[in-house]
Design a protein around this motif. Structure first.
Motif, PDB file in Angstrom:
ATOM      1  N   MET A  40       0.832  -1.193   0.000  1.00 55.72           N
ATOM      2  CA  MET A  40       0.000   0.000   0.000  1.00 55.72           C
ATOM      3  C   MET A  40       0.874   1.253   0.000  1.00 55.72           C
ATOM      4  SD  MET A  40      -3.172   0.719  -0.295  1.00 55.72           S
ATOM      5  CE  MET A  40      -3.834  -0.907   0.130  1.00 55.72           C
ATOM      6  N   ALA A  41       1.008   1.844  -1.177  1.00 52.39           N
ATOM      7  CA  ALA A  41       1.711   3.113  -1.307  1.00 52.39           C
ATOM      8  C   ALA A  41       0.663   4.226  -1.185  1.00 52.39           C
ATOM      9  CB  ALA A  41       2.467   3.170  -2.626  1.00 52.39           C
ATOM     10  N   SER A  42       0.678   5.207  -2.082  1.00 54.36           N
ATOM     11  CA  SER A  42      -0.242   6.341  -1.970  1.00 54.36           C
ATOM     12  C   SER A  42      -0.019   7.253  -3.156  1.00 54.36           C
ATOM     13  CB  SER A  42       0.040   7.110  -0.666  1.00 54.36           C
ATOM     14  OG  SER A  42      -0.609   8.367  -0.642  1.00 54.36           O
ATOM     15  N   ILE A  43      -1.002   8.108  -3.429  1.00 57.01           N
ATOM     16  CA  ILE A  43      -0.740   9.199  -4.371  1.00 57.01           C
ATOM     17  C   ILE A  43       0.410  10.043  -3.838  1.00 57.01           C
ATOM     18  CG2 ILE A  43      -2.441  10.749  -3.331  1.00 57.01           C
ATOM     19  CD1 ILE A  43      -3.004  11.855  -6.134  1.00 57.01           C
ATOM     20  N   GLY A  44       0.582  10.020  -2.507  1.00 62.16           N
ATOM     21  CA  GLY A  44       1.707  10.717  -1.885  1.00 62.16           C
ATOM     22  C   GLY A  44       3.056  10.142  -2.264  1.00 62.16           C
ATOM     23  N   SER A  45       3.075   8.968  -2.890  1.00 63.21           N
ATOM     24  CA  SER A  45       4.330   8.371  -3.339  1.00 63.21           C
ATOM     25  C   SER A  45       4.896   9.065  -4.570  1.00 63.21           C
ATOM     26  CB  SER A  45       4.120   6.890  -3.675  1.00 63.21           C
ATOM     27  OG  SER A  45       3.669   6.167  -2.560  1.00 63.21           O
ATOM     28  N   VAL A  46       4.064   9.847  -5.257  1.00 62.18           N
ATOM     29  CA  VAL A  46       4.502  10.467  -6.505  1.00 62.18           C
ATOM     30  C   VAL A  46       4.325  11.984  -6.493  1.00 62.18           C
ATOM     31  CG1 VAL A  46       4.169   8.398  -7.911  1.00 62.18           C
ATOM     32  CG2 VAL A  46       2.251   9.970  -7.578  1.00 62.18           C
ATOM     33  N   VAL A  47       4.039  12.551  -5.326  1.00 60.24           N
ATOM     34  CA  VAL A  47       3.960  14.000  -5.203  1.00 60.24           C
ATOM     35  C   VAL A  47       4.788  14.420  -3.995  1.00 60.24           C
ATOM     36  CG1 VAL A  47       1.621  14.044  -6.174  1.00 60.24           C
ATOM     37  CG2 VAL A  47       1.918  14.033  -3.683  1.00 60.24           C
ATOM     38  N   SER A  48       5.006  15.711  -3.859  1.00 62.46           N
ATOM     39  CA  SER A  48       5.540  16.272  -2.620  1.00 62.46           C
ATOM     40  C   SER A  48       4.533  17.292  -2.117  1.00 62.46           C
ATOM     41  CB  SER A  48       6.914  16.907  -2.845  1.00 62.46           C
ATOM     42  OG  SER A  48       6.842  17.937  -3.815  1.00 62.46           O
ATOM     43  N   MET A  49       4.489  17.459  -0.803  1.00 62.46           N
ATOM     44  CA  MET A  49       3.466  18.319  -0.226  1.00 62.46           C
ATOM     45  C   MET A  49       3.959  18.917   1.083  1.00 62.46           C
ATOM     46  SD  MET A  49      -0.433  17.233   0.879  1.00 62.46           S
ATOM     47  CE  MET A  49      -0.864  16.796  -0.796  1.00 62.46           C
ATOM     48  N   PRO A  50       3.743  20.203   1.295  1.00 64.75           N
ATOM     49  CA  PRO A  50       4.129  20.787   2.579  1.00 64.75           C
ATOM     50  C   PRO A  50       3.217  20.310   3.690  1.00 64.75           C
ATOM     51  CG  PRO A  50       2.893  22.382   1.289  1.00 64.75           C
ATOM     52  CD  PRO A  50       3.126  21.187   0.392  1.00 64.75           C
ATOM     53  N   MET A  51       3.719  20.330   4.897  1.00 65.79           N
ATOM     54  CA  MET A  51       2.972  19.980   6.105  1.00 65.79           C
ATOM     55  C   MET A  51       2.739  18.487   6.263  1.00 65.79           C
ATOM     56  SD  MET A  51       2.695  23.030   7.227  1.00 65.79           S
ATOM     57  CE  MET A  51       1.656  22.848   8.660  1.00 65.79           C
ATOM     58  N   GLN A  52       3.251  17.667   5.310  1.00 67.49           N
ATOM     59  CA  GLN A  52       3.134  16.214   5.404  1.00 67.49           C
ATOM     60  C   GLN A  52       4.462  15.548   5.035  1.00 67.49           C
ATOM     61  OE1 GLN A  52      -0.400  14.239   3.781  1.00 67.49           O
ATOM     62  NE2 GLN A  52      -1.305  16.236   3.355  1.00 67.49           N
ATOM     63  N   SER A  53       5.575  16.221   5.328  1.00 70.66           N
ATOM     64  CA  SER A  53       6.868  15.743   4.831  1.00 70.66           C
ATOM     65  C   SER A  53       7.200  14.340   5.303  1.00 70.66           C
ATOM     66  CB  SER A  53       7.980  16.709   5.237  1.00 70.66           C
ATOM     67  OG  SER A  53       7.940  16.968   6.628  1.00 70.66           O
ATOM     68  N   SER A  54       6.890  14.013   6.562  1.00 68.71           N
ATOM     69  CA  SER A  54       7.239  12.680   7.060  1.00 68.71           C
ATOM     70  C   SER A  54       6.407  11.604   6.365  1.00 68.71           C
ATOM     71  CB  SER A  54       7.062  12.605   8.578  1.00 68.71           C
ATOM     72  OG  SER A  54       5.772  13.026   8.962  1.00 68.71           O
ATOM     73  N   TYR A  55       5.123  11.857   6.185  1.00 67.00           N
ATOM     74  CA  TYR A  55       4.264  10.883   5.507  1.00 67.00           C
ATOM     75  C   TYR A  55       4.668  10.719   4.045  1.00 67.00           C
ATOM     76  CZ  TYR A  55       0.086   8.820   3.409  1.00 67.00           C
ATOM     77  OH  TYR A  55      -0.767   8.013   2.707  1.00 67.00           O
ATOM     78  N   ILE A  56       4.868  11.845   3.357  1.00 64.63           N
ATOM     79  CA  ILE A  56       5.248  11.792   1.945  1.00 64.63           C
ATOM     80  C   ILE A  56       6.561  11.046   1.773  1.00 64.63           C
ATOM     81  CG2 ILE A  56       5.914  13.184  -0.049  1.00 64.63           C
ATOM     82  CD1 ILE A  56       2.924  13.270   0.488  1.00 64.63           C
ATOM     83  N   MET A  57       7.538  11.366   2.639  1.00 68.01           N
ATOM     84  CA  MET A  57       8.823  10.659   2.604  1.00 68.01           C
ATOM     85  C   MET A  57       8.615   9.156   2.726  1.00 68.01           C
ATOM     86  SD  MET A  57      10.883   8.887   4.944  1.00 68.01           S
ATOM     87  CE  MET A  57      10.158   9.467   6.478  1.00 68.01           C
ATOM     88  N   SER A  58       7.779   8.761   3.666  1.00 62.74           N
ATOM     89  CA  SER A  58       7.582   7.335   3.906  1.00 62.74           C
ATOM     90  C   SER A  58       6.933   6.641   2.717  1.00 62.74           C
ATOM     91  CB  SER A  58       6.737   7.118   5.172  1.00 62.74           C
ATOM     92  OG  SER A  58       5.370   7.438   4.963  1.00 62.74           O
ATOM     93  N   LYS A  59       6.001   7.318   2.068  1.00 60.74           N
ATOM     94  CA  LYS A  59       5.308   6.686   0.951  1.00 60.74           C
ATOM     95  C   LYS A  59       6.175   6.639  -0.308  1.00 60.74           C
ATOM     96  CE  LYS A  59       1.641   5.302   2.985  1.00 60.74           C
ATOM     97  NZ  LYS A  59       1.365   3.847   3.102  1.00 60.74           N
ATOM     98  N   HIS A  60       7.084   7.602  -0.470  1.00 60.31           N
ATOM     99  CA  HIS A  60       8.079   7.474  -1.548  1.00 60.31           C
ATOM    100  C   HIS A  60       8.942   6.237  -1.296  1.00 60.31           C
ATOM    101  CE1 HIS A  60       8.117  11.304  -4.027  1.00 60.31           C
ATOM    102  NE2 HIS A  60       7.124  11.502  -3.171  1.00 60.31           N
ATOM    103  N   ALA A  61       9.316   6.021  -0.038  1.00 61.56           N
ATOM    104  CA  ALA A  61      10.129   4.849   0.305  1.00 61.56           C
ATOM    105  C   ALA A  61       9.355   3.554   0.065  1.00 61.56           C
ATOM    106  CB  ALA A  61      10.569   4.934   1.760  1.00 61.56           C
ATOM    107  N   VAL A  62       8.082   3.544   0.434  1.00 64.81           N
ATOM    108  CA  VAL A  62       7.262   2.346   0.257  1.00 64.81           C
ATOM    109  C   VAL A  62       7.135   1.986  -1.224  1.00 64.81           C
ATOM    110  CG1 VAL A  62       4.896   1.470   0.444  1.00 64.81           C
ATOM    111  CG2 VAL A  62       5.986   2.558   2.418  1.00 64.81           C
ATOM    112  N   LEU A  63       6.945   2.991  -2.070  1.00 60.30           N
ATOM    113  CA  LEU A  63       6.865   2.713  -3.507  1.00 60.30           C
ATOM    114  C   LEU A  63       8.186   2.134  -4.007  1.00 60.30           C
ATOM    115  CD1 LEU A  63       5.350   2.786  -6.166  1.00 60.30           C
ATOM    116  CD2 LEU A  63       6.077   5.172  -6.454  1.00 60.30           C
ATOM    117  N   ALA A  64       9.300   2.667  -3.525  1.00 60.34           N
ATOM    118  CA  ALA A  64      10.609   2.136  -3.927  1.00 60.34           C
ATOM    119  C   ALA A  64      10.780   0.688  -3.474  1.00 60.34           C
ATOM    120  CB  ALA A  64      11.725   3.007  -3.345  1.00 60.34           C
ATOM    121  N   ILE A  65      10.311   0.386  -2.266  1.00 61.54           N
ATOM    122  CA  ILE A  65      10.378  -1.002  -1.786  1.00 61.54           C
ATOM    123  C   ILE A  65       9.599  -1.918  -2.722  1.00 61.54           C
ATOM    124  CG2 ILE A  65       9.623  -2.574   0.037  1.00 61.54           C
ATOM    125  CD1 ILE A  65      10.186  -0.310   2.040  1.00 61.54           C
TER     126      ILE A  65
END
Length: 286
Positions: free
Chosen positions: A145-170
């Motif tokens: 389970m990745a997220s649309i957050g895996s392919v965007v960047s967004m202020p105020m959600q840096s930790s979540y966005i970072m994690s979902k980029h990592a999950v997509l890479a995994i």
């Protein structure tokens, strides 16, 4: 092209974070629509038992209390599932957390907990279950389970966005590693768009710094729930695309594929990021 029923019907599924949100929607779909036995894995015992008891197919839900951050506990669950229930046909690494606030205001323990659940949880889930799935003679599927957050960047959600980029890479690396083995396990990344859940309500905030900004962002994100699809609708779409053998599974193609396209263009053109504005969030008047 195989159908959902042909690929998954009557098999065994393990879904982490199945006590709420998309995980709960998948549990209902897998048990009710496909007749699967579903291990409802969640850290919240009451939620796991509630979902198991509410499944449309009585007896198909098996609640299991586990913390995906705990490697030994995940390994023990995999051993128990293999001994008591048999080979896993579908593994869904779904457990995840959200966090709001400026990066510099984010509490260190909140950052660490999110990393341990969103990233380490996927690692521990794969590490616990994949050896048994690889050794089994039957074909199987893994949904990360990745997220649309895996392919965007967004202020105020840096930790979540970072994690979902990592999950997509995994997921992308795992797909290639399984391919090297030549075994019949299909690994796919799920990138949901706007799905109605409590992830924004339960999201972590900040306890110092600009607390108001973090809470305002939470309120802004609540607009997602007003126009989002339900977890049940998401589950139907996810399993349809899984049955078709898609790697990038998206719940709302127009939104998610648009975000993927914009991300690719940004990287190719080397444009600096600007605040991502979800079409689901109310925008200020121009």
């Amino acid at each position: 092209m195989a159908t959902q029923q042909e690929l998954f019907g009557g098999g065994l599924a393990v879904v982490t974070g199945a006590g709420a949100g998309i995980g709960e929607g998948l549990a209902h779909h897998l048990a009710g629509r496909l007749g699967m036995t579903v291990v409802i894995a969640d850290i919240d015992e009451a939620a796991a038992r509630r979902v198991a008891g509410e499944l449309p197919a009585p007896g198909r839900g098996v609640p299991y209390v586990v913390d995906v951050r705990d490697a030994e506990a995940m390994a023990a669950m995999a051993d128990w599932v293999g001994a008591e229930l048999g080979p896993v046909r579908l593994l869904v690494a779904n457990a995840g957390l959200q966090q709001f606030g400026y990066l510099w205001d984010t509490p260190a323990d909140s950052w660490q907990r999110l990393v341990e659940v969103n990233i380490n949880g996927v690692f521990h889930t794969a590490r616990a279950f994949l050896p048994g799935m690889i050794a089994a003679p039957a074909s199987a599927h893994v949904l990360v389970m990745a997220s649309i957050g895996s392919v965007v960047s967004m202020p105020m959600q840096s930790s979540y966005i970072m994690s979902k980029h990592a999950v997509l890479a995994i997921a992308e690396c795992l797909h290639q590693e399984i391919g090297l083995l030549g075994v019949e396990i299909n690994v796919a990344a799920v990138l949901p768009g706007a799905v109605d859940s409590d992830i924004f309500t339960s999201a972590g905030g900040v306890d110092h710094g600009d607390v108001d900004a973090a809470e305002q962002h939470r309120r802004d994100m609540f607009a997602v729930r007003e126009r989002a699809i339900t977890p049940t609708e998401a589950a139907e779409t996810i399993m349809d695309q899984a049955a078709q053998g898609e790697f990038y599974i998206v719940t709302q193609p127009e939104m998610v594929l648009g975000a993927m396209r914009s991300r690719a263009e940004q990287l190719v053109e080397r444009r600096a990021p600007v605040p991502f504005r979800s079409r689901f969030v109310a925008q200020p008047d121009a």
